[in-house]
Design an enzyme around this catalytic site. Structure first.
Site, PDB file in Angstrom:
ATOM      1  N   LYS A  65       0.833  -1.201   0.000  1.00  0.00           N
ATOM      2  CA  LYS A  65       0.000   0.000   0.000  1.00  0.00           C
ATOM      3  C   LYS A  65       0.868   1.251   0.000  1.00  0.00           C
ATOM      4  CE  LYS A  65       0.850   1.368   4.408  1.00  0.00           C
ATOM      5  NZ  LYS A  65       1.576   2.581   4.773  1.00  0.00           N
ATOM      6  N   ASP A  98      -2.602  -1.787   9.844  1.00  0.00           N
ATOM      7  CA  ASP A  98      -2.719  -1.830   8.382  1.00  0.00           C
ATOM      8  C   ASP A  98      -3.204  -3.176   7.857  1.00  0.00           C
ATOM      9  OD1 ASP A  98      -1.727   0.753   8.261  1.00  0.00           O
ATOM     10  OD2 ASP A  98       0.332   0.140   7.826  1.00  0.00           O
TER      11      ASP A  98
HETATM   12  O1  C5P Z   1      -0.507  -1.306  14.389  1.00  0.00           O
HETATM   13  P1  C5P Z   1       0.918  -1.602  14.124  1.00  0.00           P
HETATM   14  O2  C5P Z   1       1.453  -2.709  14.992  1.00  0.00           O
HETATM   15  O3  C5P Z   1       1.249  -1.801  12.668  1.00  0.00           O
HETATM   16  O4  C5P Z   1       1.709  -0.287  14.548  1.00  0.00           O
HETATM   17  C1  C5P Z   1       3.106  -0.295  14.723  1.00  0.00           C
HETATM   18  C2  C5P Z   1       3.481   0.882  15.610  1.00  0.00           C
HETATM   19  O5  C5P Z   1       3.273   2.116  14.916  1.00  0.00           O
HETATM   20  C3  C5P Z   1       2.696   1.023  16.898  1.00  0.00           C
HETATM   21  O6  C5P Z   1       3.247   0.261  17.928  1.00  0.00           O
HETATM   22  C4  C5P Z   1       2.812   2.508  17.189  1.00  0.00           C
HETATM   23  O7  C5P Z   1       4.068   2.812  17.745  1.00  0.00           O
HETATM   24  C5  C5P Z   1       2.795   3.114  15.800  1.00  0.00           C
HETATM   25  N1  C5P Z   1       1.437   3.524  15.379  1.00  0.00           N
HETATM   26  C6  C5P Z   1       0.868   4.650  15.970  1.00  0.00           C
HETATM   27  N2  C5P Z   1      -0.379   5.039  15.567  1.00  0.00           N
HETATM   28  C7  C5P Z   1      -1.059   4.363  14.627  1.00  0.00           C
HETATM   29  C8  C5P Z   1      -0.499   3.219  14.012  1.00  0.00           C
HETATM   30  C9  C5P Z   1       0.760   2.822  14.425  1.00  0.00           C
HETATM   31  O8  C5P Z   1       1.478   5.290  16.819  1.00  0.00           O
HETATM   32  N3  C5P Z   1      -2.261   4.778  14.272  1.00  0.00           N
END
Ligand code: C5P
Length: 300
Positions: free
Chosen positions: A8, A135
């Site tokens: 993406k 994502d």
């Molecule tokens: O959701 P995911 O595990 O992919 O996110 C990885 C990291 O990115 C999270 O631990 C956080 O530090 C950051 N993040 C965030 N806000 C979001 C998505 C991700 O701070 N909306």
């Protein structure tokens, strides 16, 4: 069971304040691109992960691997022992801001669901996906979608035409939490960010199928922190524009730079001249939007 899953790019990534749970409130527009990973899930004694393709050595293959977590989550939900080998063939840059790890989780969910015949409905799959990462639901969904919450709440976006991208892949990945943390540092002491509004410019350009308007409307709040952590990305953005890109933007948390081309032909020319400019490790072309994760074969 083999599933193909797209990368993406965020056409708009508006980041609001950090929430008490550590995530940031987002308003984003995702577009799925024709750059794919393939994930095969096959029965085996115990859970194993094998990664092949570009950057494979940088993908963790232990319990933390997102695809392994996906298989365990589906197993726990449906009462299946996660006795499978997950083979991931990487086509999406690793730690590149293109949701490669999330794509693998979505693909593993779908592949294990098909292998075990558990046939979860869309809502159940999406809710397991959201638990794995912000994502992951979009990698199942594909196409073009508006994401809110931490990015996991999706609604489809009306879009016309096909968009042609040239992707400048960097030498070394960036960590998503590190880029969000750098954004928090940049914002510390400043007045709080304005509420994240709807991405009207991007939505209007997509509705009209207007590539120039889309180029003008691209926005990514994670670009300034990504540039702070990796200053040489500015040169990639500048070179892309000098070489005729309509616009350029850091993809998600970076460090991949996504350059928007006016047409498929322009993308071919831009990719060739960008590769010659020597400002990045590799150059890829991709078009979007494309569908989300799909089963492609039931034999490994
Ligand atoms: O959701 P995911 O595990 O992919 O996110 C990885 C990291 O990115 C999270 O631990 C956080 O530090 C950051 N993040 C965030 N806000 C979001 C998505 C991700 O701070 N909306």
């Amino acid at each position: 069971m083999t599933v193909r899953v797209p990368a993406k790019v965020n056409l708009h990534l508006g980041v609001g304040p950090r929430r008490p749970d550590g995530y940031h409130e987002l308003v984003t527009v995702f577009q799925a691109l024709s750059l794919y990973d393939e994930v095969t899930v096959a029965p085996s004694p115990g859970l194993h992960v094998v990664v092949t393709g570009e950057g494979a050595a940088d993908v963790p293959i232990g319990d933390d691997n997102l695809a392994a977590r996906a298989v365990r989550a589906l197993g726990a939900f449906t009462g299946h022992r996660p006795d499978v080998t997950v083979t991931i063939r990487k086509g999406i840059p690793v730690a590149g801001g293109m949701a490669g790890g999330s794509a693998d989780a979505a693909a593993a969910l779908l592949a294990a669901d098909a292998l075990w015949g558990t046939r979860l409905d869309r809502t159940a799959l999406e809710s397991l996906a959201a638990g794995l990462g912000s994502d992951v639901p979009f990698a199942l969904h594909g196409g073009t979608a508006l994401g809110t919450g931490r990015g996991e709440r999706l609604s489809p976006v009306l879009t016309r035409g096909e968009y042609h991208w040239v992707l400048a892949v960097a030498d070394e990945g960036l960590s998503t939490p590190a880029v969000f943390a750098e954004l928090d540092r940049l914002r510390a002491g400043a007045k709080p960010p304005p509420p994240v509004g709807p991405p009207d410019g991007v939505l209007a350009a997509l509705r009209a199928g207007d590539v120039v308007a889309l180029g003008k409307a691209l926005r990514n709040d994670l670009q300034p922190p990504a540039l702070r952590l990796r200053p040489r990305l500015q040169r990639v953005l500048d070179t892309g524009r000098e070489l005729g890109a309509v616009a350029g933007v850091v993809s998600g948390s970076g460090p991949t730079v996504a350059l928007l081309a006016r047409s498929a032909g322009d993308a071919i020319a831009l990719a060739a001249s960008l590769a010659g400019a020597g400002v990045c490790r590799a150059v890829r072309r991709a078009a979007g939007p494309v569908p989300g994760a799909r089963v492609v074969a039931d034999t490994p």
